[in-house]
Design a protein around this motif. Structure first.
Motif, PDB file in Angstrom:
ATOM      1  N   LEU A  34      54.952 -39.035   1.374  1.00 18.81           N
ATOM      2  CA  LEU A  34      54.846 -37.754   2.070  1.00 18.81           C
ATOM      3  C   LEU A  34      53.423 -37.201   2.030  1.00 18.81           C
ATOM      4  O   LEU A  34      52.613 -37.598   1.193  1.00 18.81           O
ATOM      5  N   ASP A  77      56.849 -38.966  17.564  1.00 16.63           N
ATOM      6  CA  ASP A  77      57.370 -40.226  17.021  1.00 16.63           C
ATOM      7  C   ASP A  77      56.743 -41.424  17.724  1.00 16.63           C
ATOM      8  O   ASP A  77      56.382 -42.423  17.090  1.00 16.63           O
ATOM      9  N   ARG A  80      53.177 -41.863  16.574  1.00 22.02           N
ATOM     10  CA  ARG A  80      53.145 -42.330  15.181  1.00 22.02           C
ATOM     11  C   ARG A  80      53.323 -43.852  15.135  1.00 22.02           C
ATOM     12  O   ARG A  80      52.661 -44.537  14.355  1.00 22.02           O
ATOM     13  N   ILE A 106      51.055 -41.851   6.018  1.00 21.67           N
ATOM     14  CA  ILE A 106      52.445 -41.487   5.740  1.00 21.67           C
ATOM     15  C   ILE A 106      53.357 -42.630   6.175  1.00 21.67           C
ATOM     16  O   ILE A 106      54.261 -43.010   5.454  1.00 21.67           O
ATOM     17  N   PRO A 108      55.992 -43.052   8.257  1.00 25.62           N
ATOM     18  CA  PRO A 108      57.338 -42.624   7.880  1.00 25.62           C
ATOM     19  C   PRO A 108      58.468 -43.579   8.249  1.00 25.62           C
ATOM     20  O   PRO A 108      59.544 -43.502   7.650  1.00 25.62           O
ATOM     21  N   HIS A 156      56.986 -31.758  14.270  1.00 33.48           N
ATOM     22  CA  HIS A 156      57.076 -33.174  13.910  1.00 33.48           C
ATOM     23  C   HIS A 156      56.405 -33.443  12.565  1.00 33.48           C
ATOM     24  O   HIS A 156      55.693 -34.440  12.392  1.00 33.48           O
ATOM     25  N   THR A 158      56.474 -34.591   8.835  1.00 31.17           N
ATOM     26  CA  THR A 158      57.319 -35.453   8.008  1.00 31.17           C
ATOM     27  C   THR A 158      57.842 -34.712   6.782  1.00 31.17           C
ATOM     28  O   THR A 158      57.083 -34.070   6.059  1.00 31.17           O
ATOM     29  N   SER A 162      60.712 -33.907  10.697  1.00 30.30           N
ATOM     30  CA  SER A 162      60.604 -35.305  11.120  1.00 30.30           C
ATOM     31  C   SER A 162      60.969 -36.175   9.925  1.00 30.30           C
ATOM     32  O   SER A 162      60.609 -35.865   8.782  1.00 30.30           O
ATOM     33  N   TYR A 164      61.573 -39.224   7.133  1.00 27.61           N
ATOM     34  CA  TYR A 164      60.796 -40.186   6.346  1.00 27.61           C
ATOM     35  C   TYR A 164      61.773 -41.214   5.783  1.00 27.61           C
ATOM     36  O   TYR A 164      62.701 -40.854   5.046  1.00 27.61           O
TER      37      TYR A 164
END
Length: 199
Positions: A34, A77, A80, A106, A108, A156, A158, A162, A164
């Motif tokens: 995180l 997303d 990412r 991150i 995720p 968004h 995490t 959003s 993880y």
């Protein structure tokens, strides 16, 4: 989508030759966790320890990469996923040069981390789960991001709005809430030493 009319050009010097001259076994330390977990801090400490041992390394930090290579990406997303795809391909090039590479992102989604692993040879991908409880991350909040996310100013984010995907079987499980940065870094360097990455 792959570019048309291109052909892979083989190089005269192999990855093994580049690694041998450096006296080490190339690998990718993939730090995931995180925001505020300590990924960059631990990765920097490990990088400094390896440098002090004369090892050839490079650290790719999530924020730094978003200032350049991935400066055109948002935190949706979809973006990412593209962020991790690009950094995975860059990491593969660094591995080919014989380096010990660290990435602090991150990252995720488990599917993206699996994609990065599959780009590399067996034993080259080392998932480092920086496992820090979200309440500790929020207390640290070095960039003030959790406060903004809780206030709805960042979407968004995490751990807040959003997801993880917690690593199921990482090679290294590091708990920064229980150990100092130096102790965490030492655990990682010891793993590399024990598994013959350091020559």
């Amino acid at each position: 989508m792959k570019t048309e009319n291109t052909v892979w050009h083989d190089q005269h010097i192999s990855k093994q030759q580049r690694a041998t001259i450096k006296g080490q076994r190339p690998c990718l330390l993939w730090y995931t966790g995180l925001s505020g977990s300590g990924k960059s801090t631990v990765a920097n400490a490990v990088d400094a320890m390896l440098f002090a041992q004369g090892k050839h390394t490079y650290l790719l930090d999530g924020d730094n990469v978003r200032h350049g290579l991935n400066g055109d990406l948002s935190f949706s997303d979809e973006d990412r996923v593209e962020n991790i795809r690009r950094i995975s391909e860059v990491s593969k090039l660094f591995i080919d040069s014989g380096l010990i590479v660290s990435t602090a992102f991150i990252s995720p989604f488990a599917s993206d981390r699996d994609m990065a692993r599959k780009l590399l040879a067996d034993g080259e991908f080392i998932e480092v789960f920086i496992d820090t409880p979200i309440d500790v991350c929020e207390q640290r909040d070095p960039k003030g991001l959790y406060k903004k996310a809780r206030a709805g100013e960042i979407k968004h984010f995490t751990g807040i709005d959003s997801a993880y995907d917690v690593p199921v079987s990482p090679e290294l499980h590091i708990k920064t809430a229980e150990f100092s940065i130096e102790e965490c870094a030492a655990q990682i360097v010891a793993y590399l030493q024990d598994n013959n990455y350091l020559g």
